[in-house]
Design a protein around this motif. Structure first.
Motif, PDB file in Angstrom:
ATOM      1  N   UNK A   7      28.809  34.602  54.591  1.00  0.00           N
ATOM      2  CA  UNK A   7      27.847  34.095  53.606  1.00  0.00           C
ATOM      3  C   UNK A   7      27.357  35.148  52.632  1.00  0.00           C
ATOM      4  N   UNK A   8      28.090  36.265  52.494  1.00  0.00           N
ATOM      5  CA  UNK A   8      27.653  37.313  51.538  1.00  0.00           C
ATOM      6  C   UNK A   8      27.946  36.864  50.109  1.00  0.00           C
ATOM      7  N   UNK A   9      26.952  36.865  49.256  1.00  0.00           N
ATOM      8  CA  UNK A   9      27.231  36.475  47.860  1.00  0.00           C
ATOM      9  C   UNK A   9      28.023  37.564  47.136  1.00  0.00           C
ATOM     10  N   UNK A  10      28.795  37.156  46.129  1.00  0.00           N
ATOM     11  CA  UNK A  10      29.603  38.150  45.407  1.00  0.00           C
ATOM     12  C   UNK A  10      29.546  37.926  43.897  1.00  0.00           C
ATOM     13  N   UNK A  11      29.804  39.002  43.167  1.00  0.00           N
ATOM     14  CA  UNK A  11      30.051  38.900  41.732  1.00  0.00           C
ATOM     15  C   UNK A  11      31.552  39.101  41.547  1.00  0.00           C
ATOM     16  N   UNK A  12      32.058  38.795  40.351  1.00  0.00           N
ATOM     17  CA  UNK A  12      33.468  39.088  40.052  1.00  0.00           C
ATOM     18  C   UNK A  12      33.484  40.278  39.106  1.00  0.00           C
ATOM     19  N   UNK A  13      34.299  41.278  39.431  1.00  0.00           N
ATOM     20  CA  UNK A  13      34.400  42.465  38.567  1.00  0.00           C
ATOM     21  C   UNK A  13      35.779  42.581  37.938  1.00  0.00           C
ATOM     22  N   UNK A  14      35.813  43.308  36.834  1.00  0.00           N
ATOM     23  CA  UNK A  14      37.074  43.611  36.164  1.00  0.00           C
ATOM     24  C   UNK A  14      37.703  44.838  36.823  1.00  0.00           C
ATOM     25  N   UNK A  15      38.955  44.739  37.199  1.00  0.00           N
ATOM     26  CA  UNK A  15      39.681  45.899  37.706  1.00  0.00           C
ATOM     27  C   UNK A  15      40.284  46.614  36.486  1.00  0.00           C
ATOM     28  N   UNK A  16      39.572  47.639  36.055  1.00  0.00           N
ATOM     29  CA  UNK A  16      39.920  48.300  34.797  1.00  0.00           C
ATOM     30  C   UNK A  16      41.285  48.986  34.865  1.00  0.00           C
ATOM     31  N   UNK A  17      41.581  49.576  36.018  1.00  0.00           N
ATOM     32  CA  UNK A  17      42.866  50.275  36.150  1.00  0.00           C
ATOM     33  C   UNK A  17      44.016  49.296  35.952  1.00  0.00           C
ATOM     34  N   UNK A  18      43.889  48.138  36.612  1.00  0.00           N
ATOM     35  CA  UNK A  18      44.944  47.117  36.455  1.00  0.00           C
ATOM     36  C   UNK A  18      45.027  46.630  35.012  1.00  0.00           C
ATOM     37  N   UNK A  19      43.847  46.465  34.405  1.00  0.00           N
ATOM     38  CA  UNK A  19      43.828  45.980  33.012  1.00  0.00           C
ATOM     39  C   UNK A  19      44.551  46.981  32.109  1.00  0.00           C
ATOM     40  N   UNK A  20      44.290  48.282  32.321  1.00  0.00           N
ATOM     41  CA  UNK A  20      44.962  49.317  31.516  1.00  0.00           C
ATOM     42  C   UNK A  20      46.472  49.257  31.739  1.00  0.00           C
ATOM     43  N   UNK A  21      46.872  49.049  33.008  1.00  0.00           N
ATOM     44  CA  UNK A  21      48.311  48.979  33.313  1.00  0.00           C
ATOM     45  C   UNK A  21      48.966  47.842  32.528  1.00  0.00           C
ATOM     46  N   UNK A  22      48.251  46.720  32.439  1.00  0.00           N
ATOM     47  CA  UNK A  22      48.813  45.559  31.731  1.00  0.00           C
ATOM     48  C   UNK A  22      48.951  45.829  30.236  1.00  0.00           C
ATOM     49  N   UNK A  23      47.962  46.530  29.688  1.00  0.00           N
ATOM     50  CA  UNK A  23      47.954  46.745  28.235  1.00  0.00           C
ATOM     51  C   UNK A  23      48.983  47.769  27.789  1.00  0.00           C
ATOM     52  N   UNK A  24      49.020  48.859  28.494  1.00  0.00           N
ATOM     53  CA  UNK A  24      49.985  49.903  28.183  1.00  0.00           C
ATOM     54  C   UNK A  24      49.793  50.587  26.833  1.00  0.00           C
ATOM     55  N   UNK A  25      48.621  50.562  26.261  1.00  0.00           N
ATOM     56  CA  UNK A  25      48.405  51.280  24.991  1.00  0.00           C
ATOM     57  C   UNK A  25      46.952  51.220  24.600  1.00  0.00           C
ATOM     58  N   UNK A  26      46.585  51.969  23.570  1.00  0.00           N
ATOM     59  CA  UNK A  26      45.189  51.993  23.122  1.00  0.00           C
ATOM     60  C   UNK A  26      44.813  50.703  22.398  1.00  0.00           C
ATOM     61  N   UNK A  27      43.542  50.426  22.415  1.00  0.00           N
ATOM     62  CA  UNK A  27      43.010  49.286  21.651  1.00  0.00           C
ATOM     63  C   UNK A  27      42.037  49.836  20.615  1.00  0.00           C
ATOM     64  N   UNK A  28      41.850  49.074  19.562  1.00  0.00           N
ATOM     65  CA  UNK A  28      40.973  49.524  18.466  1.00  0.00           C
ATOM     66  C   UNK A  28      40.107  48.355  18.002  1.00  0.00           C
ATOM     67  N   UNK A  29      38.996  48.679  17.354  1.00  0.00           N
ATOM     68  CA  UNK A  29      38.248  47.620  16.659  1.00  0.00           C
ATOM     69  C   UNK A  29      37.775  48.141  15.316  1.00  0.00           C
ATOM     70  N   UNK A  30      37.494  47.196  14.426  1.00  0.00           N
ATOM     71  CA  UNK A  30      37.047  47.555  13.071  1.00  0.00           C
ATOM     72  C   UNK A  30      35.527  47.557  13.019  1.00  0.00           C
TER      73      UNK A  30
END
Ligand code: GLU
Length: 289
Positions: free
Chosen positions: A145-168
């Motif tokens: 019954x432990x409540x949980x939040x959902x987190x972003x796994x940043x390492x996996x996200x970086x692996x998927x992207x494979x490059x830098x991102x930019x914004x204007x």
């Protein structure tokens, strides 16, 4: 920009509009009007423990009093939970989410124990305690019954992207820079994507809603400059378009502090009660009537 400008103002109805939030609303509205664009109003009411309909009503009244008009209807995040659930499912399918059972206290204690606890511009970064939990460990915690939040796994996200991102950036980042900014989502770490009591978080809901409503120009306070990197990352993962960003300076209290709900005397209601006119408040914030 060739597409018509679509902007939004997105207050959280957890308190009254004050000079700081009124500045943000006027800044955004004044950018939109001359460009013949559309200005949307969104209530970021996902923190249902702190949001109140009285505050929403007061914010609507104050905005109208200041001469701001918005497209109907007002969007409420509390009414868009299915959209956020859908995006969470996409992120889960990509393998970039994990459940986290840590309380705030546990996170602070864990950081205090570690000599090299990672810190970002907003304080302690999540130390990743639940990132490596096995399926059995997750199931055991859910069964207990432990409540949980959902987190972003940043390492996996970086692996998927494979490059830098930019914004204007057309406003001014913390160093006053304008132009193409390289994203640094690592500054905020494995952010929360869904709260314990709501199927979304500020970051996820903002990204989903900005895209759903065709927002192509986001004006907001410079305190959210680093959040924009995370938002770009989520847009990329979810296949959503990126708006242009315009981070503006914050209105501060006389002692240099950021204004907050505690500065009751600087709420628009208090200024109205004290006899200020809309033109007075606008002039005080640097806007002509
Ligand atoms: N509800 C958020 C706030 O008041 C909106 C920030 C944004 O414009 O993205 O800080």
């Amino acid at each position: 920009m060739t597409a018509a400008l679509r902007t939004r103002f997105a207050p959280s109805p957890t308190g009254l509009l004050h000079l700081g939030t009124a500045f943000s609303a006027l800044y955004t509205f004044e950018k939109t009007l001359p460009a013949g664009g559309a200005f949307l109003l969104r209530m970021d009411d996902l923190d249902q423990g702190r949001c109140r309909t009285e505050y929403e009503q007061a914010i609507l009244e104050d905005l109208a009093w200041l001469g701001i008009g918005w497209l109907q209807p007002v969007v409420r995040q509390s009414e868009r939970q299915d959209h956020y659930r859908g995006s969470l499912e996409i992120l889960a399918t990509l393998g970039v989410t994990y459940p986290c059972f840590c309380t705030r206290k546990e996170i602070a204690e864990e950081a205090a124990r570690s000599l090299h606890a990672p810190h970002g511009p907003e304080g302690i970064l999540y130390p990743g305690t639940c990132r490596g939990l096995s399926n059995t460990e997750v199931m055991d915690r859910i069964a207990a019954g432990k409540p949980s939040v959902t987190r972003l796994n940043l390492t996996r996200a970086f692996d998927l992207l494979g490059g830098d991102l930019f914004f204007e950036e057309v406003g001014a980042g913390p160093d006053g820079e304008t132009g193409t900014m390289r994203c640094a989502p690592e500054l905020l770490g494995d952010i929360v994507l869904a709260r314990k009591d709501f199927p979304g978080s500020y970051h996820l809901c903002t990204v989903v809603d900005d895209a759903s409503f065709g927002i192509n120009y986001v004006a907001r306070g410079e305190d959210l400059f680093h959040a924009t990197s995370v938002h770009r990352l989520l847009q990329e993962l979810l296949g959503l378009p990126a708006p242009i960003y315009d981070h503006h300076k914050l209105i501060k209290a006389a002692d240099g502090r950021r204004l907050s709900k505690r500065d009751a005397d600087l709420s628009i209601q208090a200024l109205r009660d004290a006899g200020s006119t809309p033109a007075d408040v606008r002039a005080r914030l640097g806007f002509l009537w």
